[in-house]
Design a protein around this motif. Structure first.
Motif, PDB file in Angstrom:
ATOM      1  N   GLU A   1      40.679  60.613 119.201  1.00 56.27           N
ATOM      2  CA  GLU A   1      41.218  59.629 118.259  1.00 56.27           C
ATOM      3  C   GLU A   1      42.565  60.057 117.700  1.00 56.27           C
ATOM      4  OE1 GLU A   1      37.895  58.682 115.593  1.00 56.27           O
ATOM      5  OE2 GLU A   1      36.649  58.777 117.372  1.00 56.27           O
TER       6      GLU A   1
ATOM      7  N   MET B   1      38.449  50.191 108.266  1.00 59.66           N
ATOM      8  CA  MET B   1      38.265  51.335 107.371  1.00 59.66           C
ATOM      9  C   MET B   1      39.478  51.571 106.464  1.00 59.66           C
ATOM     10  SD  MET B   1      36.119  53.741 109.991  1.00 59.66           S
ATOM     11  CE  MET B   1      36.811  53.047 111.486  1.00 59.66           C
TER      12      MET B   1
ATOM     13  N   MET C   1      48.174  64.139 103.114  1.00 60.84           N
ATOM     14  CA  MET C   1      48.422  64.550 104.490  1.00 60.84           C
ATOM     15  C   MET C   1      49.347  63.538 105.161  1.00 60.84           C
ATOM     16  SD  MET C   1      45.306  64.776 107.214  1.00 60.84           S
ATOM     17  CE  MET C   1      44.237  64.666 105.793  1.00 60.84           C
ATOM     18  N   PHE C   2      50.477  64.011 105.641  1.00 60.73           N
ATOM     19  CA  PHE C   2      51.495  63.146 106.265  1.00 60.73           C
ATOM     20  C   PHE C   2      52.090  62.129 105.285  1.00 60.73           C
ATOM     21  CE2 PHE C   2      48.795  64.187 110.040  1.00 60.73           C
ATOM     22  CZ  PHE C   2      49.739  64.911 110.729  1.00 60.73           C
TER      23      PHE C   2
ATOM     24  N   ARG D   1      53.562  54.483 108.601  1.00 59.70           N
ATOM     25  CA  ARG D   1      52.549  55.221 109.364  1.00 59.70           C
ATOM     26  C   ARG D   1      51.348  55.483 108.469  1.00 59.70           C
ATOM     27  NH1 ARG D   1      57.257  58.559 110.046  1.00 59.70           N
ATOM     28  NH2 ARG D   1      58.215  58.405 112.108  1.00 59.70           N
ATOM     29  N   LEU D   2      50.214  55.660 109.118  1.00 57.26           N
ATOM     30  CA  LEU D   2      48.959  55.924 108.402  1.00 57.26           C
ATOM     31  C   LEU D   2      48.882  57.418 108.060  1.00 57.26           C
ATOM     32  CD1 LEU D   2      46.615  53.885 107.871  1.00 57.26           C
ATOM     33  CD2 LEU D   2      45.492  54.805 109.910  1.00 57.26           C
TER      34      LEU D   2
ATOM     35  N   PHE E   1      52.426  63.453 115.977  1.00 54.48           N
ATOM     36  CA  PHE E   1      52.547  62.361 114.996  1.00 54.48           C
ATOM     37  C   PHE E   1      53.978  61.814 114.977  1.00 54.48           C
ATOM     38  CE2 PHE E   1      53.140  60.698 110.663  1.00 54.48           C
ATOM     39  CZ  PHE E   1      51.950  60.029 110.408  1.00 54.48           C
TER      40      PHE E   1
ATOM     41  N   TYR F   1      44.872  62.190 110.027  1.00 59.85           N
ATOM     42  CA  TYR F   1      45.095  62.959 111.254  1.00 59.85           C
ATOM     43  C   TYR F   1      44.429  62.365 112.496  1.00 59.85           C
ATOM     44  CZ  TYR F   1      40.510  65.233 110.591  1.00 59.85           C
ATOM     45  OH  TYR F   1      39.169  65.482 110.449  1.00 59.85           O
ATOM     46  N   ARG F   2      43.975  61.143 112.414  1.00 58.46           N
ATOM     47  CA  ARG F   2      43.521  60.451 113.628  1.00 58.46           C
ATOM     48  C   ARG F   2      43.714  58.952 113.418  1.00 58.46           C
ATOM     49  NH1 ARG F   2      37.525  58.750 113.256  1.00 58.46           N
ATOM     50  NH2 ARG F   2      37.024  59.252 111.111  1.00 58.46           N
ATOM     51  N   GLY F   3      43.653  58.193 114.516  1.00 53.65           N
ATOM     52  CA  GLY F   3      43.725  56.747 114.398  1.00 53.65           C
ATOM     53  C   GLY F   3      42.474  56.227 113.721  1.00 53.65           C
ATOM     54  N   LEU F   4      42.598  55.077 113.083  1.00 54.79           N
ATOM     55  CA  LEU F   4      41.463  54.551 112.330  1.00 54.79           C
ATOM     56  C   LEU F   4      41.356  53.047 112.576  1.00 54.79           C
ATOM     57  CD1 LEU F   4      39.665  56.277 110.488  1.00 54.79           C
ATOM     58  CD2 LEU F   4      41.007  55.473 108.543  1.00 54.79           C
TER      59      LEU F   4
ATOM     60  N   ASN G   1      46.811  53.562 115.464  1.00 54.29           N
ATOM     61  CA  ASN G   1      46.802  54.860 116.138  1.00 54.29           C
ATOM     62  C   ASN G   1      47.504  55.940 115.324  1.00 54.29           C
ATOM     63  OD1 ASN G   1      45.468  54.325 118.727  1.00 54.29           O
ATOM     64  ND2 ASN G   1      47.189  52.914 119.059  1.00 54.29           N
ATOM     65  N   PHE G   2      47.123  57.152 115.614  1.00 52.28           N
ATOM     66  CA  PHE G   2      47.709  58.327 114.980  1.00 52.28           C
ATOM     67  C   PHE G   2      49.229  58.364 115.213  1.00 52.28           C
ATOM     68  CE2 PHE G   2      48.778  62.935 115.520  1.00 52.28           C
ATOM     69  CZ  PHE G   2      48.593  63.324 114.217  1.00 52.28           C
ATOM     70  N   GLY G   3      49.984  58.352 114.128  1.00 54.48           N
ATOM     71  CA  GLY G   3      51.437  58.431 114.230  1.00 54.48           C
ATOM     72  C   GLY G   3      52.138  57.135 114.618  1.00 54.48           C
ATOM     73  N   GLU G   4      51.348  56.092 114.870  1.00 56.44           N
ATOM     74  CA  GLU G   4      51.952  54.817 115.287  1.00 56.44           C
ATOM     75  C   GLU G   4      52.706  54.173 114.116  1.00 56.44           C
ATOM     76  OE1 GLU G   4      49.070  51.986 116.722  1.00 56.44           O
ATOM     77  OE2 GLU G   4      50.589  50.450 117.146  1.00 56.44           O
TER      78      GLU G   4
ATOM     79  N   ARG H   1      54.525  62.172 103.330  1.00 54.48           N
ATOM     80  CA  ARG H   1      55.982  62.016 103.304  1.00 54.48           C
ATOM     81  C   ARG H   1      56.498  61.167 104.453  1.00 54.48           C
ATOM     82  NH1 ARG H   1      58.991  67.495 105.247  1.00 54.48           N
ATOM     83  NH2 ARG H   1      60.742  66.087 105.080  1.00 54.48           N
ATOM     84  N   TYR H   2      55.647  60.932 105.458  1.00 49.88           N
ATOM     85  CA  TYR H   2      56.083  60.158 106.627  1.00 49.88           C
ATOM     86  C   TYR H   2      55.614  58.705 106.607  1.00 49.88           C
ATOM     87  CZ  TYR H   2      56.744  64.896 108.503  1.00 49.88           C
ATOM     88  OH  TYR H   2      57.113  66.198 108.695  1.00 49.88           O
TER      89      TYR H   2
END
Lengths: 125, 344
Positions: free
Chosen positions: B57, A35, A1-2, A24-25, B31, A28-31, A76-79, A4-5
């Motif tokens: 989140e 973790m 998931m994600f 980027r992580l 994202f 689909y949410r910040g972690l 964060n998500f997408g950070e 490729r980014y």
């Protein structure tokens, strides 16, 4: 998931004592950093020891082996985090293969979530 | 004939079904920073989808330490776009610390944090992941009452309404008889066909064409996943082919009629979808069969579009979540009998 980014295009550059790029992580949410079980980086096919890798998020820098002690710091998500690899000689100009593999401990999943990406980036000046 | 309104349906059965969107749908754009939280809310309002569901989140950086200013701005947005906060999707990081699981007290404290956040957003429902133990939820009932937020355990494939895992919750709900404990239904438990978007991804990755066809037909025939996986092995399937067959374990068709016996406990519906075609039809899920049952049962609540197809096509295609959600909203408006569906 994600996946490729994960490795961000056009971000590879030499810095004093090392090499930097954006990542980027793949989730689909910040972690919380505690973790993130692993951030495996390879440059041109050579794996980098975790103690030589750090990630900067919102101005704070965390060495990968220390991340497990940071439950409150969040990627964060997408950070786009800045990954710094300790490598005093830097990289010569030209194209280099950058690969990152994450292993994430997601509470509702029985197994670790893995995401990886590999891109060829050009060292900027 | 029943009275129709532009938003919601039928007075006869007492059903009052409203359209909303889970902002999860726009995760690809958020994202990549192509859309902000406000852009997402505005997009929903433009489709007449006035119920907003959020994952703190995902799109609320800084959670759980959000400022008063954040909440003020949230309510300013809701007023400006005419939208209503509906559901907060919680997570519980039981594995937050390496080498140990959160204690029960820590789990309750984490859930209270989420209930408080849901309350401050103005949501009356909180989606609870189905791995949260029933005894933890029982401890949280007084907190849910205090914050005025109903806790809905998400019934998500591969589980279904009669699955033993879910029956544990149903037994507890019967015993506790609290109006604050119920379910959030995920449309994935009504997967009528193997989702073509998943199948096409396996095809792109090199799955064997005759095995793809076998798995597709076996799903439609409701063959047990274990049997199909065995077939694929016997057909000389590659690890990728076997992986495709194993996807069957995570999908299922269950009969929507079972909803009728649970209706008073269904607080919210996740209108999960994988792919809307250009005729505004979902290519795998049983909306045409399920929505009439929700109406028949007098469901009162929201169906929030939840676009989940991005992760199955992002290897090869540009994603347009807004267009996908718009098509899904048009389908909902049609199935709910809204007269003015054309505006969606």
């Amino acid at each position: 998931m994600f996946d490729r980014y994960i490795v961000v295009e056009d971000t590879l550059k030499n810095v004093p004592d090392g090499v930097q790029f954006g990542a980027r992580l793949p989730y689909y949410r910040g972690l919380g950093l505690s973790m993130i079980e692993a951030v495996d980086v390879t440059l041109d096919g050579q794996s980098v020891p975790p103690e030589d890798v750090s990630v900067t998020l919102s101005g704070q820098t965390y060495r990968v082996p220390d991340m497990e002690h940071e439950p409150d710091a969040v990627w964060n998500f997408g950070e786009v985090g800045t990954v710094t690899v300790r490598r005093p000689a830097g990289l010569p100009p030209g194209e280099h293969e950058v690969s990152v593999r994450f292993r994430l401990r997601v509470s509702y999943l029985p197994m670790l979530l893995t995401g990886q990406d590999r891109k060829v980036l050009r060292v900027g000046t | 004939m029943t009275q129709m309104t532009t938003q919601g349906t039928t007075a006869a059965a007492g059903a009052q079904i409203r359209r909303g969107v889970s902002l999860y749908s726009f995760q690809e754009e958020f994202f990549l920073r192509k859309m902000t939280l406000e852009d997402c809310v505005a997009a929903c309002a433009s489709m007449g989808a006035l119920g907003i569901e959020t994952l703190a989140e995902q799109m609320m950086p800084g959670f759980p330490n959000l400022s008063d200013r954040f909440y003020d701005d949230w309510h300013r947005m809701m007023a400006q776009y005419g939208t209503t906060p509906v559901c907060h999707d919680m997570f519980l990081d039981t594995k937050r610390f390496r080498g140990r699981v959160l204690s029960d007290d820590e789990q309750v404290a984490s859930i209270e944090r989420d209930l408080r956040h849901a309350h401050r957003l103005g949501c009356t429902v909180m989606r609870v992941l189905m791995f949260v133990r029933p005894e933890i939820l029982v401890r949280c009932i007084p907190l849910a009452e205090r914050y005025g937020v109903r806790m809905g355990v998400e019934i998500h494939a591969p589980l279904h309404l009669s699955h033993p895992w879910i029956l544990r919750y149903s037994e507890v709900m019967e015993r506790e008889n609290s109006p604050f404990l119920g379910y959030v239904l995920d449309m994935g438990i009504f997967t009528d066909h193997f989702p073509p978007v998943m199948m096409e991804r396996f095809r792109r990755q090199g799955a064997t064409p005759e095995i793809i066809e076998h798995v597709r037909a076996a799903y439609d025939a409701r063959t047990l996943p274990e049997y199909v996986i065995n077939d694929v092995r016997e057909m000389g399937g590659t690890p990728l082919d076997i992986g495709m067959a194993e996807v069957l374990r995570h999908n299922l068709w269950s009969n929507p009629k079972h909803l009728l016996e649970h209706m008073p406990r269904i607080f919210h519906v996740h209108g999960k979808f994988y792919e809307m075609d250009d005729q505004d039809r979902e290519t795998s899920l049983g909306y045409e069969q399920v929505i009439p049952v929700l109406v028949q049962g007098g469901y009162q609540g929201y169906i929030c579009s939840e676009y989940e197809g991005n992760r199955h096509i992002q290897d090869a295609f540009e994603i347009d979540s807004v267009e996908q959600v718009r098509r899904h909203q048009r389908m909902l408006a049609r199935l709910l009998g809204e007269r003015e569906a054309a505006h969606v």
